[in-house]
Write an enzyme that holds these catalytic residues in place. Structure first.
Site, PDB file in Angstrom:
ATOM      1  N   CYS A  22       0.834  -1.198   0.000  1.00  0.00           N
ATOM      2  CA  CYS A  22       0.000   0.000   0.000  1.00  0.00           C
ATOM      3  C   CYS A  22       0.871   1.251   0.000  1.00  0.00           C
ATOM      4  O   CYS A  22       2.095   1.177   0.057  1.00  0.00           O
ATOM      5  CB  CYS A  22      -0.945   0.003   1.199  1.00  0.00           C
ATOM      6  N   CYS A  25       3.834   2.064   2.296  1.00  0.00           N
ATOM      7  CA  CYS A  25       5.117   1.382   2.066  1.00  0.00           C
ATOM      8  C   CYS A  25       6.100   2.300   1.332  1.00  0.00           C
ATOM      9  O   CYS A  25       7.316   2.147   1.469  1.00  0.00           O
ATOM     10  CB  CYS A  25       4.915   0.118   1.232  1.00  0.00           C
ATOM     11  N   ASP A 438      11.005  32.253 -28.124  1.00  0.00           N
ATOM     12  CA  ASP A 438      12.145  32.703 -28.923  1.00  0.00           C
ATOM     13  C   ASP A 438      11.725  32.625 -30.390  1.00  0.00           C
ATOM     14  O   ASP A 438      10.922  31.761 -30.762  1.00  0.00           O
ATOM     15  CB  ASP A 438      13.349  31.796 -28.652  1.00  0.00           C
ATOM     16  N   ASP A 637      15.388  27.106 -28.231  1.00  0.00           N
ATOM     17  CA  ASP A 637      16.153  25.975 -28.772  1.00  0.00           C
ATOM     18  C   ASP A 637      17.660  26.192 -28.781  1.00  0.00           C
ATOM     19  O   ASP A 637      18.416  25.272 -29.059  1.00  0.00           O
ATOM     20  CB  ASP A 637      15.696  25.665 -30.199  1.00  0.00           C
ATOM     21  N   ASP A 641      19.404  30.618 -25.237  1.00  0.00           N
ATOM     22  CA  ASP A 641      18.124  30.533 -24.533  1.00  0.00           C
ATOM     23  C   ASP A 641      18.257  29.829 -23.184  1.00  0.00           C
ATOM     24  O   ASP A 641      17.330  29.881 -22.371  1.00  0.00           O
ATOM     25  CB  ASP A 641      17.091  29.763 -25.375  1.00  0.00           C
TER      26      ASP A 641
END
Length: 768
Positions: A22, A25, A438, A637, A641
């Site tokens: 359960c 745990c 961007d 990308d 950035d």
């Protein structure tokens, strides 16, 4: 996308846990592992019983720590992932059958007993004949309890041995108390008043049968939540044909070594990452890029594990194997995200840790209240209410509420090409107010090309291209690459450059053939002392057409202007419209001049933009927005950035971008499409809503169920909940949570129509 995923120097190990019954745990296992030396981070996924451990700790020490807590652990890795997954599925199938057998056996005795008590006779001991009959039933009940309920009692014993308590403890105490009381009634009825001589053998049987049924249904439903990972693992090849000692041999995937030459035939999966040495073919890379069209490949081209060779044969050199392949990293990232715990889920974890002991205390208090203030037979009422309370309390529903939804949500995102790193990002993405984009490589394709070269002196366009491309040869900027590619397409020979210097966000300088060269934007030219006043109208004209004008000076004199255009992605307009439709404020950042920025922003429907932005300025803009109380997402990308991606509340990295950008982001967009941002936010919102539904259901179930089981309605209406009904409710509560989480699998992207419209607009040439 090959080798673009995060490379953490710390080792990430995965273990399959056995014996975790359960949610309570989870905390015990995590605490036990966290105490091991050199463990930096540990997260357990209760749904698939797996643990991810980050750090340099030895695997055998981690296994010992888990065993010391009363559970079992087995290590798994990327190379054996497919085999481990198959073993796990087979084990789950066998366990499902076992649970159903236990269910049938327990109900086979429980249902007739319950039917007898309801419609035929009283389940009481009033004569010696009844005493003998119920003794036989009691012994038969004990036999069934030790077979169908054996795993509950063993789990409770292990927990007791390790000074813990879990769901097994509650079930063992509830059913055991009911059986022991019943046996006291049978063996020594005279010590109890006549009204208290009621046996509860049917309750023990029905509870064990119904809980086994609930566990089986939960196991069946849980299997659906990990389908995304199953599909990713299924992309892995099981074997590879390698050339050793001039002979082709077929070996298992884990035996492939770095540097091996691998032979690929039509229709085969690429087993590991590598570089083609000889041959040509076309590869289906949809699993990486989402693009349905096969990609042509030849010598020196990279290939990625899991992609499919459509036609042609080739030989490639293995450069990344095992856990280092792009596919293995994707699988690892998805699993890591599925094991993550959003802030909203930590509340449930905290409650689960104290839940079972609290319920046991409440059961004792309930029994004492009935013994002191209840009607006759007080002992029977006390035993029944305490047992019912122990049975109805369900820590599993609480424990499953968050991880089930996270697991399905992260898997759904992976199917859409969105890799979510952590639970925090999953939750935060649902609360965003601003999305900062961007321009280059995010809104645009990131593949700029030279469109115009306007000369102002005696040099020809070819000579200008030769000098500028020679200067840009060492540059990694997309605009510089566009100039170099243009020169290569025209077969223009390039010269070497000396004293090359790049000024981030502005331009570059250097010496080519003993001439001082400068190439860059307006700000850069002014800093270099170059007079550009006569050509500013031309620069504005280019910028108004969404082209980026670059000034080119030789020996301090303006010689030419190079215009570069970067086409807008086919999905950008529809994605931006969708983001704005969700009430999000969309802002564009670019290092381009104001005129180019305005032209691009107008084309894609963005009202707010920042132009002439230096890399350091991007992070400052994010800070300012956050200072205004905005929840900010940054989508980018490039290397420039990375600071802004790391600073934003949620960073989205375009998967076709640089390693640095991807490592700085919270979410990676594998397919490079801006619509993936919309998908990620939609999935995030749906997942968080699902988590809240599950937590609400789990809390309400326990808040209502526990008082009912304690007998709160009895003084007013004479109603006392049956232990059998409590067992059924407890079993169904977990199944309900699992079923609700699986509804996320039905979520579908909402942009198909708008993407088509956007593509048609581009084809008509309405966007530069």
């Amino acid at each position: 996308m090959v080798d673009k995923l995060s490379q953490d120097p710390k080792i990430i190990q995965e273990f399959i846990i056995e014996g975790a019954g359960c949610a309570s745990c989870v905390g015990k296992i995590e605490k036990a592992i966290a105490k091991v030396a050199d463990v930096d981070f540990v997260a357990m996924n209760f749904v698939d019983r797996s643990v991810l451990v980050k750090g340099n700790a030895k695997g055998d020490l981690i296994v010992k720590a888990v065993e010391g807590a009363g559970y079992h652990a087995k290590a798994t890795n990327a190379q054996t992932a497919q085999a481990s997954q198959e073993e796990k599925e087979q084990a789950e199938a066998l366990y499902y059958k076992k649970l159903m057998k236990h269910c049938y056996l327990a109900l086979a005795l429980g249902v007739p007993l319950m039917f007898y008590g309801l419609f035929i006779g009283e389940m009481t001991v009033t004569s010696s004949t009844e005493q003998i009959a119920w003794l036989l039933v009691g012994l038969l009940t004990l036999a069934v309890m030790l077979t169908s309920g054996r795993h509950f009692y063993l789990g409770a014993y292990r927990s007791f041995k390790n000074h813990n308590a879990n769901m097994d403890t509650l079930i063992a105490l509830g059913t055991g108390t009911a059986w022991l009381y019943s046996m006291v009634v049978v063996l020594a009825p005279d010590i109890l008043p006549l009204m208290a001589r009621h046996v509860y053998f049917e309750a023990s049987m029905m509870i064990i049968g119904l809980i086994n049924l609930g566990l089986a249904l939960e196991l069946k439903a849980r299997g659906k939540t990990s389908e995304a990972v199953k599909r990713l693992i299924g992309l892995q090849a099981k074997s590879a044909s390698v050339i050793r000692d001039n002979q082709e041999v077929k070996i298992s995937l884990e035996k492939v070594r770095l540097g091996d030459q691998v032979k690929i035939r039509p229709g085969e999966k690429i087993p590991v990452d590598g570089i083609i040495l000889e041959g040509h073919s076309s590869l289906d890379e949809a699993m990486l890029t989402g693009e349905p069209m096969p990609v042509a490949k030849g010598p020196d081209d990279e290939v990625a594990a899991g992609t499919i060779n459509t036609k042609g044969s080739f030989i490639f050199k293995a450069t990344r194997i095992g856990k280092d392949t792009a596919l293995a990293q994707i699988i690892q990232m998805v699993k890591q995200a599925q094991n993550a715990k959003p802030a909203i889920g930590r509340l449930a974890d905290t409650i689960s840790a104290y839940f079972v002991p609290s319920v046991m205390i409440l059961a004792v208090v309930t029994g004492l209240i009935w013994l002191n203030f209840g009607p006759d037979p007080v002992v029977a009422f006390a035993i029944a209410s305490a047992s019912t309370l122990l049975i109805i309390a369900c820590p599993c529903a609480l424990g499953l509420a968050t991880p089930m939804s996270v697991m399905v949500g992260v898997g759904k995102a992976a199917e859409a090409g969105v890799l979510i790193r952590n639970g925090e990002a999953l939750q935060t993405a649902s609360d965003l107010s601003v999305v900062v984009l961007d321009k280059t490589g995010t809104i645009t394709q990131g593949k700029p090309s030279v469109t115009d070269i306007e000369c102002f002196g005696e040099l020809s366009p070819e000579e200008i291209l030769k000098f500028s491309a020679s200067l840009e040869l060492n540059s990694e900027h997309p605009l510089g690459i566009a100039i170099v590619n243009s020169a290569k397409e025209k077969s223009i020979p390039l010269s070497s450059v000396e004293d090359f210097n790049a000024i981030s966000g502005k331009g570059i300088t250097g010496y080519v053939e003993q001439h001082s060269l400068a190439l860059g934007n307006q700000r850069f030219m002014l800093e270099q002392g170059v007079d550009i006043r006569s050509q500013q109208d031309l620069a504005k004209a280019y910028a108004s057409s969404a082209k980026t004008p670059l000034y080119f000076a030789i020996d301090g004199k303006l010689e030419a202007m190079i215009a570069i255009s970067d086409p807008i992605k086919s999905d950008s307009i529809s994605a931006i419209e969708a983001l704005q439709g969700q009430g999000l404020r969309v802002i564009m950042l670019t290092g381009d001049n104001t005129h180019t920025a305005a032209a691009v922003a107008k084309h894609v429907g963005i009202d707010e933009y920042f132009a002439d932005v230096l890399p350091a300025d991007k992070a400052d803009i994010i800070k300012k927005l956050q200072a205004q109380g905005e929840m900010v997402a940054m989508v980018g990308d490039g290397i420039n950035d990375a600071p802004a991606l790391a600073l934003a509340n949620v960073g989205f990295a375009i998967g076709t971008g640089t390693d640095v950008a991807i490592e700085s982001a919270d979410i990676t967009l594998m397919r490079g499409a801006l619509t993936s941002v919309v998908d990620a936010i939609e999935i995030s919102k749906a997942t968080l809503k699902n988590i809240k539904q599950n937590l609400f259901g789990a809390f309400i179930y326990n808040l209502i169920g526990i008082p009912l089981a304690a007998g709160v309605l009895y003084p007013f209406f004479g109603i006392l909940l049956s232990p059998v009904i409590a067992g059924a409710a407890m079993a169904l509560s977990s199944v309900t949570v699992v079923t609700n989480a699986n509804r996320l699998r039905l979520l579908k992207p909402s942009l198909k129509t708008s993407i088509k419209t956007s593509q048609e607009t581009l084809q008509r040439g309405e966007i530069a």
